[in-house]
Design an enzyme around this catalytic site. Sequence first.
Site, PDB file in Angstrom:
ATOM      1  N   ARG A   1       0.819  -1.217   0.000  1.00 36.42           N
ATOM      2  CA  ARG A   1       0.000   0.000   0.000  1.00 36.42           C
ATOM      3  C   ARG A   1       0.860   1.278   0.000  1.00 36.42           C
ATOM      4  NH1 ARG A   1      -3.387  -3.448  -0.848  1.00 36.42           N
ATOM      5  NH2 ARG A   1      -5.548  -3.388  -0.129  1.00 36.42           N
TER       6      ARG A   1
ATOM      7  N   GLU B   1      -5.492   3.664   6.073  1.00 34.17           N
ATOM      8  CA  GLU B   1      -5.030   3.553   4.692  1.00 34.17           C
ATOM      9  C   GLU B   1      -5.634   4.716   3.906  1.00 34.17           C
ATOM     10  OE1 GLU B   1      -6.902   1.780   1.508  1.00 34.17           O
ATOM     11  OE2 GLU B   1      -5.954  -0.150   1.875  1.00 34.17           O
TER      12      GLU B   1
ATOM     13  N   SER C   1     -11.061  -0.654   2.455  1.00 33.97           N
ATOM     14  CA  SER C   1     -10.344  -0.912   3.704  1.00 33.97           C
ATOM     15  C   SER C   1      -9.956   0.422   4.323  1.00 33.97           C
ATOM     16  CB  SER C   1      -9.056  -1.690   3.442  1.00 33.97           C
ATOM     17  OG  SER C   1      -9.341  -2.955   2.935  1.00 33.97           O
TER      18      SER C   1
HETATM   19  N1  EPU Z   1     -11.497 -11.457   9.386  1.00 28.86           N
HETATM   20  C1  EPU Z   1     -12.123 -11.547  10.589  1.00 28.86           C
HETATM   21  N2  EPU Z   1     -13.422 -11.141  10.665  1.00 28.86           N
HETATM   22  C2  EPU Z   1     -14.109 -10.694   9.595  1.00 28.86           C
HETATM   23  C3  EPU Z   1     -13.456 -10.584   8.351  1.00 28.86           C
HETATM   24  C4  EPU Z   1     -12.135 -10.983   8.267  1.00 28.86           C
HETATM   25  O1  EPU Z   1     -11.548 -11.988  11.576  1.00 28.86           O
HETATM   26  O2  EPU Z   1     -15.264 -10.351   9.755  1.00 28.86           O
HETATM   27  C5  EPU Z   1     -10.103 -11.906   9.301  1.00 28.86           C
HETATM   28  C6  EPU Z   1     -10.044 -13.345   8.836  1.00 28.86           C
HETATM   29  O3  EPU Z   1      -9.065 -14.017   9.594  1.00 28.86           O
HETATM   30  C7  EPU Z   1      -9.610 -13.213   7.389  1.00 28.86           C
HETATM   31  C8  EPU Z   1      -8.709 -12.001   7.467  1.00 28.86           C
HETATM   32  O4  EPU Z   1      -9.376 -11.132   8.387  1.00 28.86           O
HETATM   33  O5  EPU Z   1      -8.912 -14.341   6.959  1.00 28.86           O
HETATM   34  C9  EPU Z   1      -8.501 -11.314   6.149  1.00 28.86           C
HETATM   35  O6  EPU Z   1      -9.728 -10.867   5.581  1.00 28.86           O
HETATM   36  P1  EPU Z   1      -9.872 -10.587   4.002  1.00 28.86           P
HETATM   37  O7  EPU Z   1      -9.532 -11.792   3.250  1.00 28.86           O
HETATM   38  O8  EPU Z   1     -11.207  -9.982   3.767  1.00 28.86           O
HETATM   39  O9  EPU Z   1      -8.720  -9.548   3.671  1.00 28.86           O
HETATM   40  P2  EPU Z   1      -8.165  -8.239   4.412  1.00 28.86           P
HETATM   41  O10 EPU Z   1      -6.747  -8.486   4.766  1.00 28.86           O
HETATM   42  O11 EPU Z   1      -9.075  -7.855   5.523  1.00 28.86           O
HETATM   43  C10 EPU Z   1      -7.198  -7.148   2.241  1.00 28.86           C
HETATM   44  C11 EPU Z   1      -7.207  -5.819   1.568  1.00 28.86           C
HETATM   45  C12 EPU Z   1      -8.511  -5.620   0.792  1.00 28.86           C
HETATM   46  C13 EPU Z   1      -8.662  -6.743  -0.200  1.00 28.86           C
HETATM   47  C14 EPU Z   1      -8.670  -8.065   0.590  1.00 28.86           C
HETATM   48  C15 EPU Z   1      -8.826  -9.279  -0.293  1.00 28.86           C
HETATM   49  C16 EPU Z   1      -5.840  -4.351   2.991  1.00 28.86           C
HETATM   50  C17 EPU Z   1      -5.841  -3.212   3.946  1.00 28.86           C
HETATM   51  N3  EPU Z   1      -7.043  -4.746   2.549  1.00 28.86           N
HETATM   52  O12 EPU Z   1      -8.206  -7.139   3.242  1.00 28.86           O
HETATM   53  O13 EPU Z   1      -8.407  -4.401   0.072  1.00 28.86           O
HETATM   54  O14 EPU Z   1      -9.847  -6.629  -0.961  1.00 28.86           O
HETATM   55  O15 EPU Z   1      -7.436  -8.185   1.319  1.00 28.86           O
HETATM   56  O16 EPU Z   1      -7.614  -9.658  -0.816  1.00 28.86           O
HETATM   57  O17 EPU Z   1      -4.771  -4.865   2.654  1.00 28.86           O
HETATM   58  C18 EPU Z   1      -8.989  -2.091   0.066  1.00 28.86           C
HETATM   59  O18 EPU Z   1      -7.793  -1.863   0.124  1.00 28.86           O
HETATM   60  O19 EPU Z   1      -9.846  -1.164   0.015  1.00 28.86           O
HETATM   61  C19 EPU Z   1      -9.448  -3.465   0.103  1.00 28.86           C
HETATM   62  C20 EPU Z   1     -10.739  -3.778   0.160  1.00 28.86           C
END
Ligand code: EPU
Length: 335
Positions: free
Chosen positions: A165, A331, A235
Site C-alpha cells: 500500500r 489507509e 479498507s
Molecule cells: N477477518 C475476521 N473477521 C471478519 C473478516 C475478516 O476476523 O469479519 C479476518 C479473517 O481471519 C480473514 C482475514 O481477516 O482471513 C482477512 O480478511 P480478508 O480476506 O477480507 O482480507 P483483508 O486483509 O481484511 C485485504 C485488503 C482488501 C482486499 C482483501 C482481499 C488491505 C488493507 N485490505 O483485506 O483491500 O480486498 O485483502 O484480498 O490490505 C482495500 O484496500 O480497500 C481493500 C478492500
Amino acid sequence: MEYHRRYPLKDLNSFRTEAYAKIFCSPTNIDEIRKCLVDYPDEKKLIIGGGCNLFFTKDFDGLVIKLALYGMHDSSYEEEPDDEVYIEAMASEDWDSFVNYTIESGLCGLENLSLIPGTVGAAPVQNIGAYGAEVKDSIREVVALDMHTGEVVSFTNAECEFAYRDSVFKRKGNYIIISVVFCLQRTFHYQPKYLDLNKELEDVESPTAKDVRDAVIRIRRRKLPDERELPNAGSFFKNPYITVEHAEEIKEAYPELPVFPYKEGWVKTSAAFLIDRAGYKGKRVGDVGTYPNQPLIIVNYGTEDGNEIVGFMNEVRSVVKEQFDIMLDPEVHIF
Ligand code: EPU
C-alpha cells in the site's frame, strides 16, 4: 478549462462528506495541467482520481485538480517476448472498466484486482492489492508530471519503490500520474495463492482469467459494501506489521490469529481480525460504523461531517490498541 470557486466536494469523495474546494478545475490534457500549476503557483494542491480513498473533515483551502485524462492503447515493442503485451492507459480511466477491457481482450495479469474502486492513475499510488496480487506485479512504467518542474517523468517499476500500500508517489506527493503502462500476458495459469479465492473456484477445472475475475467479483459483492448505497472508502486501515514475539503473545489467547511472513522477525497480521475480536465488527456509533461483513471497512450511514468518521476511527484504534497493543494506521487519506 474553467476555474470554479467554492466548489462542492461531496460527490467527489466516496464517503460523501461535505466540504468545498477554494478553487477547482478539471484539466483534460498535460498542457492544461501545466497551465493550472502556473496560474496558481502558491495554492496548496490536491489531485483527485476516483475519490475512493479519501474524505474531508473541512473545506480544502487550495486548488483541487480532478484529472480528466482518458484513453488506452497497445504500447508493445516489437522485440518483446511473445507472451507479453504492454498496454498504456491514461490516469482517469475507471480501474475496473480497464481490468474488464484487458480480460475481454484475452490478456491476463489484473484479474485478481477486479472491482477495486478508483481510477488507473490512483492504482500505483497506493499499490492496490487483493487476493494475493498487487498492481506492482503488472506495472512496467508510470508516466507522471513533476509539479515542481512541470516536466513529464517516466518511472520504471523499480523507481516507483512499491511496497505494501505504498509507493514513491504516495511518499513524495509532488507527482501527478498521467498514465500507466501495464505488462500483461496472453497465457494464463491459475496460481492458488489465496484461500477465499481457491474456495470460490473449487468447482472450476483449470480456471481462466475470466473465471478468476468473475469469482473475485462474487466474493467482493458478498463481503464489501457498494459505496453508492453505503458510502465508504474500502479498507479503512492497513494490515499491521508486528514482531513474531508479539504475534505469539496474541496467539496465546487467539490461536487463530492470521499471520503472513514479512521480513526477518516480523509478520503481517489482519486488521479485520483484530477489530472483530475487539468486539467492533458491525459496531455502529451514530451515523458511522464498521461493515458487518468486513469490519476493516468503515461505512457512513448518513453523516456529512468527516469529523464523525474521524471520531469513530479513533475509537476503533484505541480499543484495538488497548486489547492488542497494536496501533492501526489508516489507509484512507483524511483532509
Ligand atoms: N477477518 C475476521 N473477521 C471478519 C473478516 C475478516 O476476523 O469479519 C479476518 C479473517 O481471519 C480473514 C482475514 O481477516 O482471513 C482477512 O480478511 P480478508 O480476506 O477480507 O482480507 P483483508 O486483509 O481484511 C485485504 C485488503 C482488501 C482486499 C482483501 C482481499 C488491505 C488493507 N485490505 O483485506 O483491500 O480486498 O485483502 O484480498 O490490505 C482495500 O484496500 O480497500 C481493500 C478492500
